[in-house]
Motif scaffolding. Sequence first.
Motif, PDB file in Angstrom:
ATOM      1  N   LYS A 473       5.641  25.083  -3.639  1.00 47.66           N
ATOM      2  CA  LYS A 473       6.683  25.956  -4.388  1.00 47.66           C
ATOM      3  C   LYS A 473       7.332  27.042  -3.661  1.00 47.66           C
ATOM      4  CE  LYS A 473       5.152  24.213  -8.654  1.00 47.66           C
ATOM      5  NZ  LYS A 473       5.769  23.296  -9.293  1.00 47.66           N
ATOM      6  N   MET A 474       7.527  26.607  -2.367  1.00 42.50           N
ATOM      7  CA  MET A 474       7.648  27.757  -1.678  1.00 42.50           C
ATOM      8  C   MET A 474       9.467  27.555  -1.137  1.00 42.50           C
ATOM      9  SD  MET A 474       4.557  28.351   0.888  1.00 42.50           S
ATOM     10  CE  MET A 474       4.554  26.534   1.689  1.00 42.50           C
ATOM     11  N   LEU A 475       9.974  26.645  -1.530  1.00 42.50           N
ATOM     12  CA  LEU A 475      11.436  26.489  -0.999  1.00 42.50           C
ATOM     13  C   LEU A 475      12.257  27.222  -1.803  1.00 42.50           C
ATOM     14  CD1 LEU A 475      12.982  24.547   0.776  1.00 42.50           C
ATOM     15  CD2 LEU A 475      13.302  23.122  -1.097  1.00 42.50           C
ATOM     16  N   ARG A 476      13.178  27.997  -0.892  1.00 40.94           N
ATOM     17  CA  ARG A 476      14.220  28.868  -1.605  1.00 40.94           C
ATOM     18  C   ARG A 476      15.687  28.379  -1.149  1.00 40.94           C
ATOM     19  NH1 ARG A 476      10.202  29.854  -3.563  1.00 40.94           N
ATOM     20  NH2 ARG A 476       8.948  31.662  -3.980  1.00 40.94           N
ATOM     21  N   GLY A 477      16.617  28.603  -2.371  1.00 47.48           N
ATOM     22  CA  GLY A 477      17.896  28.254  -2.047  1.00 47.48           C
ATOM     23  C   GLY A 477      18.797  29.369  -1.997  1.00 47.48           C
ATOM     24  N   MET A 478      20.070  29.254  -1.660  1.00 48.18           N
ATOM     25  CA  MET A 478      20.954  30.295  -1.471  1.00 48.18           C
ATOM     26  C   MET A 478      22.231  30.068  -2.072  1.00 48.18           C
ATOM     27  SD  MET A 478      19.611  31.318   2.394  1.00 48.18           S
ATOM     28  CE  MET A 478      20.977  32.675   2.585  1.00 48.18           C
ATOM     29  N   VAL A 479      22.991  30.641  -2.615  1.00 46.24           N
ATOM     30  CA  VAL A 479      24.300  30.479  -2.838  1.00 46.24           C
ATOM     31  C   VAL A 479      25.133  31.630  -2.821  1.00 46.24           C
ATOM     32  CG1 VAL A 479      24.230  28.302  -4.628  1.00 46.24           C
ATOM     33  CG2 VAL A 479      24.024  30.537  -5.606  1.00 46.24           C
ATOM     34  N   PRO A 480      26.280  31.809  -2.522  1.00 43.07           N
ATOM     35  CA  PRO A 480      27.264  32.890  -2.461  1.00 43.07           C
ATOM     36  C   PRO A 480      27.155  33.685  -3.773  1.00 43.07           C
ATOM     37  CG  PRO A 480      28.390  31.272  -1.339  1.00 43.07           C
ATOM     38  CD  PRO A 480      27.081  30.583  -1.905  1.00 43.07           C
ATOM     39  N   ALA A 481      27.067  35.029  -3.488  1.00 35.16           N
ATOM     40  CA  ALA A 481      26.675  35.790  -4.819  1.00 35.16           C
ATOM     41  C   ALA A 481      28.046  35.938  -5.706  1.00 35.16           C
ATOM     42  CB  ALA A 481      26.018  37.085  -4.675  1.00 35.16           C
ATOM     43  N   ARG A 482      28.983  35.724  -5.048  1.00 32.37           N
ATOM     44  CA  ARG A 482      30.651  35.819  -5.797  1.00 32.37           C
ATOM     45  C   ARG A 482      31.379  34.789  -5.327  1.00 32.37           C
ATOM     46  NH1 ARG A 482      30.233  40.288  -2.276  1.00 32.37           N
ATOM     47  NH2 ARG A 482      29.633  41.518  -4.163  1.00 32.37           N
ATOM     48  N   SER A 483      32.234  34.438  -5.928  1.00 29.73           N
ATOM     49  CA  SER A 483      33.261  33.203  -5.757  1.00 29.73           C
ATOM     50  C   SER A 483      34.625  33.683  -6.367  1.00 29.73           C
ATOM     51  CB  SER A 483      32.664  32.032  -6.204  1.00 29.73           C
ATOM     52  OG  SER A 483      33.472  30.919  -6.117  1.00 29.73           O
ATOM     53  N   GLY A 484      35.546  33.776  -5.495  1.00 33.86           N
ATOM     54  CA  GLY A 484      36.846  34.162  -6.052  1.00 33.86           C
ATOM     55  C   GLY A 484      36.891  35.603  -6.572  1.00 33.86           C
ATOM     56  N   GLY A 485      35.970  36.271  -6.065  1.00 34.20           N
ATOM     57  CA  GLY A 485      35.866  37.612  -6.501  1.00 34.20           C
ATOM     58  C   GLY A 485      35.252  37.724  -7.555  1.00 34.20           C
ATOM     59  N   ILE A 486      34.404  36.920  -8.284  1.00 36.35           N
ATOM     60  CA  ILE A 486      33.629  36.942  -9.443  1.00 36.35           C
ATOM     61  C   ILE A 486      32.278  37.014  -9.506  1.00 36.35           C
ATOM     62  CG2 ILE A 486      33.392  35.988 -11.784  1.00 36.35           C
ATOM     63  CD1 ILE A 486      36.250  34.796 -11.723  1.00 36.35           C
ATOM     64  N   GLU A 487      31.538  37.757  -9.706  1.00 37.20           N
ATOM     65  CA  GLU A 487      29.791  37.861  -9.415  1.00 37.20           C
ATOM     66  C   GLU A 487      29.137  36.883 -10.050  1.00 37.20           C
ATOM     67  OE1 GLU A 487      28.774  40.082  -7.288  1.00 37.20           O
ATOM     68  OE2 GLU A 487      30.294  41.124  -7.005  1.00 37.20           O
ATOM     69  N   ILE A 488      28.364  36.410  -9.571  1.00 41.01           N
ATOM     70  CA  ILE A 488      27.447  35.368  -9.952  1.00 41.01           C
ATOM     71  C   ILE A 488      26.658  36.046 -11.410  1.00 41.01           C
ATOM     72  CG2 ILE A 488      25.142  36.173  -8.855  1.00 41.01           C
ATOM     73  CD1 ILE A 488      24.532  33.258  -8.639  1.00 41.01           C
ATOM     74  N   SER A 489      26.548  35.378 -12.575  1.00 43.64           N
ATOM     75  CA  SER A 489      26.006  35.669 -13.509  1.00 43.64           C
ATOM     76  C   SER A 489      24.745  35.122 -14.172  1.00 43.64           C
ATOM     77  CB  SER A 489      27.287  35.700 -14.828  1.00 43.64           C
ATOM     78  OG  SER A 489      27.495  34.256 -15.162  1.00 43.64           O
ATOM     79  N   GLY A 490      24.356  33.908 -13.502  1.00 45.53           N
ATOM     80  CA  GLY A 490      22.983  33.191 -14.137  1.00 45.53           C
ATOM     81  C   GLY A 490      23.061  31.996 -13.314  1.00 45.53           C
ATOM     82  N   ILE A 491      21.776  31.752 -13.164  1.00 42.22           N
ATOM     83  CA  ILE A 491      21.292  30.196 -12.569  1.00 42.22           C
ATOM     84  C   ILE A 491      20.254  29.580 -13.702  1.00 42.22           C
ATOM     85  CG2 ILE A 491      20.146  29.097 -10.614  1.00 42.22           C
ATOM     86  CD1 ILE A 491      20.939  31.530  -8.898  1.00 42.22           C
ATOM     87  N   THR A 492      20.349  28.315 -13.766  1.00 45.42           N
ATOM     88  CA  THR A 492      19.818  27.608 -14.526  1.00 45.42           C
ATOM     89  C   THR A 492      19.153  26.393 -13.973  1.00 45.42           C
ATOM     90  OG1 THR A 492      21.410  26.084 -15.768  1.00 45.42           O
ATOM     91  CG2 THR A 492      20.852  28.586 -16.743  1.00 45.42           C
ATOM     92  N   ARG A 493      18.088  25.755 -14.286  1.00 44.75           N
ATOM     93  CA  ARG A 493      17.425  24.531 -13.802  1.00 44.75           C
ATOM     94  C   ARG A 493      17.098  23.833 -15.079  1.00 44.75           C
ATOM     95  NH1 ARG A 493      12.727  21.754 -12.491  1.00 44.75           N
ATOM     96  NH2 ARG A 493      11.525  23.668 -13.154  1.00 44.75           N
ATOM     97  N   GLY A 494      17.907  22.535 -15.365  1.00 46.99           N
ATOM     98  CA  GLY A 494      17.518  21.729 -16.596  1.00 46.99           C
ATOM     99  C   GLY A 494      17.784  22.735 -17.895  1.00 46.99           C
TER     100      GLY A 494
END
Length: 536
Positions: A473-494
């Motif tokens: 359960k130790m793996l960590r992912g990364m995505v840019p926190a903004r795209s096109g100047g728009i901030e990330i607002s949520g992540i879902t799995r399933g």
Amino acid sequence: MPLSEAQAAMFSSWVQRGGDLISMRPDKKLAQLLGLKYRGASMNDGYLLIDTAVDPGRGITSKTIQFHGAANLYTRSEGVTEIARLYRDASSATLYPAITLRQIGEAGGQAATFSYDLARSIVYTRQGNPAWVGDERDGSPVIRPTDLFFGAKKGDEHPDWNDLDRVAIPVVDEQQRLLVNMMNLMLEGKAPLPRLWYFPKGHKAVLVMTGDDHGTRKGSQKSFDELKANEPRGCSLVDWECYRATSWMYTTSGLTAEEARAYAAAGFDIGVHVNTGCKNVEPSEFSGIFSRELHDFRAKYRDLPAQTGSRTHCLPWSEWAGTPKVEARYGVRMDLNYYYWPPSWIKDRPGFMTGSGLPMRFADLDGTMIDVYQLPTHLVNESGMSFPSAIEALLDRALGPEGYYGAFGTHYDFTDDFDRQLTAAAKARGVPLVSARQLLDWTDGRNNSHFAHIAWSGSVLTFDAFADPRTGKMLRGMVPARSGGIEISGITRGGMPVDYKTETIKGAVYAIFPVESGTYGVSYGHSQTADANPAE
């Protein structure tokens, strides 16, 4: 590689239609597309200075750092951005760019250029100068990996292969991180790219505890017991919370077969310390010695798991990659023979002899990858460095603003208290203490984990994740926190919310989240799940 006219035209068309291209010492047929003019010359084994005032250089070292191999000399056209400048030495700038970026066409195409071969440079920086293979350079009677880096041979003096005045900087890793930053910049507003973090649970530093037991009466046993006594109460072994180590032993060591079996069952890693008699040996002879010593060790310690890591006594090293080729035949896939020593050479400068703090597979001279990981032994009890301050310096640079992350290989031989100093420094900073086997299992699991079916629609990124079971359960992912100047607002799995945090890594802001197998969605802009996902 050389390109045909048709291939060059294909790449040009790709970029004109909005595609992104990153080239490394490219064919001259691409020069016009890249906005460069070849000056008909090249330079070898120089330096580069990255512009850290703008993306993608933010967060990368602001000092000149080395590259190896040839770099083509170009001048750039108007509108081409210089990301880094070529230097002939650590302080002598040239007029020529090392790395450039050009915006092309109305569709948003971009073309980046490394004037040198980044991949070749990384391998050469990590593995040493191929021209010095088999050359006894440092005056010590055994040819070791350090001879591939040692410049000041009497009668054949050169600068050290890797500049030890820059040894505090992981120059290989910094250039790879610049490449990642370049990819993120080129994908800005197009499609954010997910990636995986290096170590479990977001750790930025790891101490790989490895001792060489030359037949001590109770050296390995005492060290193992002290690690257990210092580990957190109720720790989880599979989550890298318990303190573990590797001991490579002579068969004459004082550990009984029954004791070894009990320690192995508790998660310690035990194998043979292969000994050539401190003599130079060719790969064919080394293979025979390696096979016999593995066999003899197995005969004494029948119940131990198969050995997966090694550091040879006296560190003899022949050919470019002869030792890892032999190790691969016997399933030994974590090599710690790149040993930061002797004191008269390193002069109390803790850092990265190979330019890296990360395990990476060896490569042969023809570029073929060998499925054995090189992990340098960064911290050596007999290196003459100031301890424990040298240990603390490496860990603090990994954990601090420099971001010089690493799995730091160690060496002790149970003749002093170096293993206790390592333990104290790591414990004070919450840094895991693991065996070479644990690092290998993690590295294999991480490398076998991946993202697939990456798609970008509107302001939502979707992808499938596969997490190898070895990562737990130790793996960590990364995505840019903004795209096109728009901030990330949520992540879902399933479809279910996933907690994440934001953090700046080498100048780029990422959302970092736990990775399990499943389908992920990353939303940018307003989202009903935004409040369920803390950002920081």
